[in-house]
Motif scaffolding. Structure first.
Motif, short mmCIF file in Angstrom:
data_model
loop_
_atom_site.label_atom_id
_atom_site.label_comp_id
_atom_site.label_asym_id
_atom_site.label_seq_id
_atom_site.Cartn_x
_atom_site.Cartn_y
_atom_site.Cartn_z
N GLY A 160 -5.15 1.84 6.98
CA GLY A 160 -4.97 2.68 5.79
C GLY A 160 -3.73 3.56 5.81
N GLN A 161 -3.40 4.13 6.96
CA GLN A 161 -2.25 5.04 7.00
C GLN A 161 -0.95 4.30 6.71
OE1 GLN A 161 -2.07 7.55 10.46
NE2 GLN A 161 -0.02 8.31 9.98
N GLY A 162 -0.75 3.18 7.39
CA GLY A 162 0.46 2.39 7.15
C GLY A 162 0.47 1.76 5.77
N GLU A 163 -0.70 1.35 5.30
CA GLU A 163 -0.79 0.73 3.98
C GLU A 163 -0.46 1.75 2.88
OE1 GLU A 163 -2.52 -1.82 6.89
OE2 GLU A 163 -2.99 0.28 6.45
N LEU A 164 -0.83 3.00 3.08
CA LEU A 164 -0.43 4.05 2.14
C LEU A 164 1.08 4.21 2.13
CD1 LEU A 164 -1.00 6.35 0.18
CD2 LEU A 164 -1.50 7.82 2.15
N SER A 165 1.68 4.12 3.29
CA SER A 165 3.14 4.17 3.39
C SER A 165 3.77 2.99 2.65
CB SER A 165 3.58 4.16 4.85
OG SER A 165 4.98 4.11 4.97
N ASP A 166 3.15 1.80 2.77
CA ASP A 166 3.65 0.63 2.05
C ASP A 166 3.60 0.86 0.54
OD1 ASP A 166 3.85 -0.61 4.51
OD2 ASP A 166 1.99 -1.75 4.29
N ALA A 167 2.50 1.43 0.07
CA ALA A 167 2.36 1.69 -1.36
C ALA A 167 3.40 2.69 -1.85
CB ALA A 167 0.95 2.20 -1.67
N ALA A 168 3.67 3.72 -1.03
CA ALA A 168 4.70 4.69 -1.39
C ALA A 168 6.08 4.04 -1.43
CB ALA A 168 4.69 5.85 -0.39
N SER A 169 6.34 3.13 -0.48
CA SER A 169 7.61 2.40 -0.48
C SER A 169 7.74 1.52 -1.71
CB SER A 169 7.72 1.54 0.79
OG SER A 169 7.76 2.33 1.96
N ALA A 170 6.62 0.92 -2.13
CA ALA A 170 6.63 0.08 -3.33
C ALA A 170 6.97 0.90 -4.56
CB ALA A 170 5.27 -0.60 -3.50
N LEU A 171 6.38 2.08 -4.68
CA LEU A 171 6.67 2.94 -5.81
C LEU A 171 8.12 3.43 -5.76
CD1 LEU A 171 5.87 4.41 -8.35
CD2 LEU A 171 4.76 6.17 -6.96
N PHE A 175 -10.40 -1.90 -1.13
CA PHE A 175 -9.51 -1.19 -0.20
C PHE A 175 -8.26 -0.70 -0.94
CE2 PHE A 175 -5.84 -1.42 2.69
CZ PHE A 175 -6.27 -0.63 3.77
N GLY A 176 -7.73 -1.53 -1.83
CA GLY A 176 -6.55 -1.15 -2.60
C GLY A 176 -6.81 0.03 -3.51
N ALA A 177 -8.06 0.16 -3.99
CA ALA A 177 -8.42 1.32 -4.82
C ALA A 177 -8.36 2.60 -3.99
CB ALA A 177 -9.81 1.13 -5.42
N TRP A 178 -8.83 2.53 -2.75
CA TRP A 178 -8.78 3.69 -1.85
C TRP A 178 -7.33 4.11 -1.58
CZ3 TRP A 178 -8.21 3.50 3.93
CH2 TRP A 178 -8.41 4.76 4.51
N ILE A 179 -6.48 3.14 -1.30
CA ILE A 179 -5.06 3.44 -1.07
C ILE A 179 -4.43 4.00 -2.33
CG2 ILE A 179 -2.81 2.47 -0.47
CD1 ILE A 179 -4.77 2.57 1.88
N GLY A 180 -4.75 3.40 -3.47
CA GLY A 180 -4.17 3.85 -4.73
C GLY A 180 -4.52 5.28 -5.07
N MET A 181 -5.77 5.66 -4.81
CA MET A 181 -6.19 7.04 -5.11
C MET A 181 -5.50 8.04 -4.18
SD MET A 181 -8.12 6.70 -7.72
CE MET A 181 -9.30 8.02 -7.97
N GLN A 182 -5.22 7.62 -2.95
CA GLN A 182 -4.47 8.50 -2.05
C GLN A 182 -3.03 8.67 -2.53
OE1 GLN A 182 -5.32 8.07 2.36
NE2 GLN A 182 -6.28 6.20 1.58
N LEU A 183 -2.42 7.58 -2.99
CA LEU A 183 -1.06 7.67 -3.51
C LEU A 183 -1.03 8.57 -4.75
CD1 LEU A 183 1.85 6.59 -3.08
CD2 LEU A 183 1.30 4.80 -4.75
N LEU A 184 -2.05 8.47 -5.56
CA LEU A 184 -2.18 9.31 -6.76
C LEU A 184 -2.09 10.79 -6.41
CD1 LEU A 184 -3.10 9.37 -9.87
CD2 LEU A 184 -5.41 9.60 -8.95
N MET A 185 -2.71 11.17 -5.30
CA MET A 185 -2.71 12.57 -4.89
C MET A 185 -1.33 13.04 -4.42
SD MET A 185 -5.58 13.97 -5.44
CE MET A 185 -5.32 15.48 -4.50
#
Length: 226
Positions: free
Chosen positions: A78-89, A109-119
Motif C-alpha cells: 500500500g505505501q509504495g502503491e500510494l506513491s505510484d498513484a501520486a506519480s500517476a497524478l 484495493f485500488g479504492a483504498w489507495i484512491g481514498m488515501q490519495l484523495l486526502m
C-alpha cells in the motif's frame, strides 16, 4: 498516445492514457485491484471505468502498480502503491497543466489507495470507490473526507461485508460540506460477476449527474485509443 511509461519512486510505471480533445478538460486516474490477487490495469472493471471517463471528455489514465505487468518494483503493501498513484497524478497534471479538476476512481484495493490519495491532493474534486475493503484496511484517515463521491458495493459481497461499508459510509455522511452517495448492486458479489452492467449504470448515472453543470464535449463512443 495510448501506451505510456512514466517514472515512479520504484522505477518505470506502465500505463494507458486517453487524452481529451478539450484543452482544459479534467483528469481522471483509475486504480486497479490487489496486485497479488490478479489485479491489473486491464481488469474489466478498471477498463470500463477508464472508458466511462473518456466518453465524458476526461483525460484519463490507468496504470499498473509497481511489480505488475511492465511496471518496475515489487508489491509494497500500500505505501509504495500510494506513491505510484501520486506519480500517476503528477504525470497527468504535467501534460495537462490547464486541467480544471481531477477525479480518482478505484476498485477494492485500488479504492483504498484512491481514498488515501484523495486526502493528500486537494485538487481531487470527486471520487468513485468500488467495493472499498473497509474490513481489511484502515479508512480512519478520512477525517474529514475532503470531496464528494460515490461508493458502490455488492449486496452479496463475501470479501467485504456490507455492514463494514455501510459503517464507513455513515461516518463520511456526517461530515459537512460534502455529499457521499452509496449504491448497492443487488445480487452482486465482490467481483460483480454477471453484474458489470448494473455496476456501470450506477457509476455513469452518478458521473452524468455530477457533470451536468460542467460543459465537456463527450467523446464519440466508437472512438477508442487505449
Amino acid at each position: 498516445m495510448p501506451e505510456v511509461i512514466f517514472n515512479g519512486s520504484a522505477g518505470r510505471i506502465e500505463g494507458r492514457y486517453h487524452p481529451s480533445r478539450v484543452k482544459n478538460a479534467p483528469i481522471a486516474i483509475v486504480l486497479h485491484p490487489h496486485p497479488q490477487f490478479g489485479g491489473t490495469m486491464n481488469h474489466q472493471i478498471v477498463y470500463q471505468l477508464y472508458y466511462a471517463f473518456a466518453h465524458r471528455g476526461f483525460s484519463v489514465l490507468r496504470f499498473n502498480f509497481r511489480g505488475v505487468g511492465r511496471s518496475q518494483g515489487s508489491f509494497d503493501h500500500g505505501q509504495g502503491e500510494l506513491s505510484d498513484a501520486a506519480s500517476a497524478l503528477d504525470w497527468a497534471q504535467a501534460i495537462n497543466p490547464e486541467a480544471r479538476g481531477c477525479w480518482i476512481a478505484g476498485f477494492s484495493f485500488g479504492a483504498w489507495i484512491g481514498m488515501q490519495l484523495l486526502m493528500r491532493r486537494p485538487e481531487i474534486e470527486g471520487f468513485i470507490s468500488i467495493a472499498p475493503p473497509a474490513n481489511l484496511y484502515d479508512f480512519s484517515f478520512l477525517a474529514p473526507c475532503p470531496s464528494s463521491g460515490l461508493i458502490v458495493h455488492g449486496e452479496r459481497d463475501a470479501v467485504v461485508p456490507y455492514k463494514d461499508v455501510a459503517t464507513l459510509v455513515e461516518k463520511l455522511k456526517t461530515q459537512k460540506g460534502i455529499v457521499i452517495e452509496q449504491k448497492v448492486i443487488p445480487g452482486a458479489n465482490h467481483f460483480f460477476d454477471a453484474k458489470i452492467e448494473p455496476l456501470m449504470q450506477a457509476i455513469t448515472s452518478y458521473l452524468d449527474k455530477r457533470l451536468a453543470t460542467v460543459t465537456i464535449k463527450p467523446e464519440p463512443r466508437g472512438r477508442r485509443t487505449g
